[in-house]
Design an enzyme around this catalytic site. Structure first.
Site, mmCIF file in Angstrom:
data_model
loop_
_atom_site.group_PDB
_atom_site.id
_atom_site.type_symbol
_atom_site.label_atom_id
_atom_site.label_comp_id
_atom_site.label_asym_id
_atom_site.label_seq_id
_atom_site.Cartn_x
_atom_site.Cartn_y
_atom_site.Cartn_z
ATOM 1 N N LYS A 1 44.698 29.857 32.719
ATOM 2 C CA LYS A 1 44.886 28.528 32.115
ATOM 3 C C LYS A 1 45.002 28.679 30.604
ATOM 4 C CE LYS A 1 41.227 27.270 34.339
ATOM 5 N NZ LYS A 1 40.018 26.603 34.820
ATOM 6 N N ASP B 1 50.260 40.925 43.945
ATOM 7 C CA ASP B 1 51.296 40.360 44.821
ATOM 8 C C ASP B 1 52.585 41.184 44.857
ATOM 9 O OD1 ASP B 1 49.498 38.302 45.151
ATOM 10 O OD2 ASP B 1 50.459 36.983 43.696
ATOM 11 N N ARG C 1 41.574 41.018 45.370
ATOM 12 C CA ARG C 1 41.682 41.297 43.935
ATOM 13 C C ARG C 1 40.524 42.150 43.438
ATOM 14 N NH1 ARG C 1 43.815 35.715 41.678
ATOM 15 N NH2 ARG C 1 41.952 35.785 40.378
HETATM 16 O O1 F6P Z 1 47.012 37.286 41.493
HETATM 17 C C1 F6P Z 1 47.922 36.459 42.171
HETATM 18 C C2 F6P Z 1 47.179 35.626 43.132
HETATM 19 O O2 F6P Z 1 46.356 36.529 43.734
HETATM 20 C C3 F6P Z 1 47.982 34.842 44.159
HETATM 21 O O3 F6P Z 1 48.317 35.559 45.294
HETATM 22 C C4 F6P Z 1 47.096 33.680 44.452
HETATM 23 O O4 F6P Z 1 47.801 32.582 44.947
HETATM 24 C C5 F6P Z 1 46.501 33.417 43.128
HETATM 25 O O5 F6P Z 1 46.409 34.657 42.468
HETATM 26 C C6 F6P Z 1 45.177 32.719 43.164
HETATM 27 O O6 F6P Z 1 44.569 32.837 41.928
HETATM 28 P P1 F6P Z 1 43.371 31.925 41.401
HETATM 29 O O7 F6P Z 1 42.561 31.463 42.572
HETATM 30 O O8 F6P Z 1 42.646 32.848 40.500
HETATM 31 O O9 F6P Z 1 44.012 30.805 40.696
#
Ligand code: F6P
Length: 373
Positions: A87, A153, A300
């Site tokens: 953000k 991704d 992640r």
């Molecule tokens: O890093 C990319 C990703 O893992 C996407 O696959 C997923 O939609 C998104 O991040 C979600 O991220 P957050 O919950 O941190 O906004």
């Protein structure tokens, strides 16, 4: 190639933006060590650009001095020692207003001023499509920037792979392996939802590696009758369980993406929930017990695989070499066996989907894996 940067470099900054990915710390380590080798100073900006744009949040300082000691041993660690945010777009920066609302303000000039105050001559911006598009816009405003492609991704154009993807696929396939036995014991359908946004790379690779029976990708809108047919066929052959891997961005031919509510200002829409929908529909269509497992942010986390560590170290060192060679407004990318700079203008903001005519998808078809069609 974009015009060369002719200003001498003495001090560089590194920022990590967007969702984290295993390998970020390895990039930080490589950038720091390669910069120090050249006699440059290296600092890390906390939480994307927040360390410079929201200094009031950082009583200890919004930047970290990166020394050889500070980066010792970090290449093996998940996460990012700098912190990250999705953000923090300086061109649309979420800013609280007097009435409590959030406005998206252009703070790019403030960022350039803050970098100048920190005596930063060049920036290494590590991130996904959003962060690289920001890096390109900053380069157009005169900042010397090199981008490093990051995302689990694997959906960034211009590079064969991004670091983080291999670790995510390894973990997802291990989870799928574990589900085979419990699915078989209970004659169930298991649906495994994985991240990947609008690209199905993680689903396809983890599904293949984990021996999934159906794989549903955003690139191929699905028909659940075909998946239910596959489950029934397997039952008829005495294989009374099935594993279906669903990318979070997959959607039915006659439907839409599943979205989670609660998107905040300055944050992209959040995908999620398609696994549950598929699981409920397959239970209805097949009469079998079905369960859904959402791997989500687990993908992640964790220590980067050896492949991702090496990729991240190569990207980080290549970013510093590019700066030393006077390049700017480029992204370092894996091209065949080599890491090379490509113009950010050619890649920033461009998504790489799974090619429908590629051999990996052809492999899935040749193995008789149901792709929902
Ligand atoms: O890093 C990319 C990703 O893992 C996407 O696959 C997923 O939609 C998104 O991040 C979600 O991220 P957050 O919950 O941190 O906004």
């Amino acid at each position: 190639m974009p015009p060369a940067n002719t200003r001498p470099i003495r001090r560089i900054a590194i920022t990590t933006g967007g969702g984290d990915a295993p390998g970020l710390n390895a990039v930080i380590c490589a950038v720091t060590r390669a910069a120090l080798q050249r006699g440059w100073d290296c600092i890390g900006i906390r939480d994307g650009y927040d360390g410079l744009l929201r200094p009031e949040r950082y009583p200890q300082g919004g930047c970290i001095t990166l020394t050889r000691e500070r980066v010792e041993g970090i290449a093996a660690l998940g996460g990012t020692l700098l912190g990250s945010t999705n953000k923090g777009d300086p061109f649309a920066f979420p800013t609280a207003q007097a009435d409590g609302s959030i406005a998206l303000l252009d703070r790019s000039e403030d960022l350039l001023d803050a970098l100048a105050r920190e005596r930063v001559d060049a920036l290494v911006a590590v991130g996904g499509d959003g962060s690289l598009a920001i890096a390109h816009r900053l380069a157009q405003r005169g900042l010397c920037v090199v981008g490093v492609p990051k995302t689990i991704d694997n959906d960034l154009d211009g590079t064969v792979t991004t670091f983080g993807f291999d670790t995510a696929v390894g973990f997802a396939s291990e989870c799928i392996d574990r589900l085979h036995t419990t699915a078989a014991s209970h004659h169930r359908v298991f649906v495994v939802e994985v991240m990947g946004r609008y690209a199905g790379w993680i689903a396809l690779h983890a599904g293949l590696a984990g021996g999934a029976h159906a794989i549903l990708l955003p690139e191929l809108p699905f028909d659940l009758a075909a998946v239910a047919g596959l489950v029934a066929q397997r039952d008829a052959r005495g294989l009374a369980y099935s594993i279906v891997v669903v990318a979070e961005g997959a959607y039915p031919r006659d439907g839409v993406h599943a979205l989670l509510g609660g998107a905040e200002a300055g944050h992209a829409e959040r995908l999620g929930g398609m696994g549950e929908q598929v699981s409920a529909a397959l239970a209805r269509l097949t009469g079998k017990d079905a369960r859904c497992v959402v791997l989500g942010h687990l993908l992640r986390g964790g220590s980067p695989s050896a492949f991702d560590r090496v990729a991240a170290l190569r990207f980080g060192a290549a970013a510093v070499r590019a700066l030393a060679a006077g390049q700017a407004d480029v992204m370092v990318a894996l091209d065949g066996n080599d890491v090379r700079p490509v113009p950010l203008a050619d890649v920033a903001g461009r998504m790489k989907a799974v090619p429908l005519d590629g051999d990996t998808l052809a492999t899935a078809r040749d193995l008789g894996i149901c792709l929902g069609g």
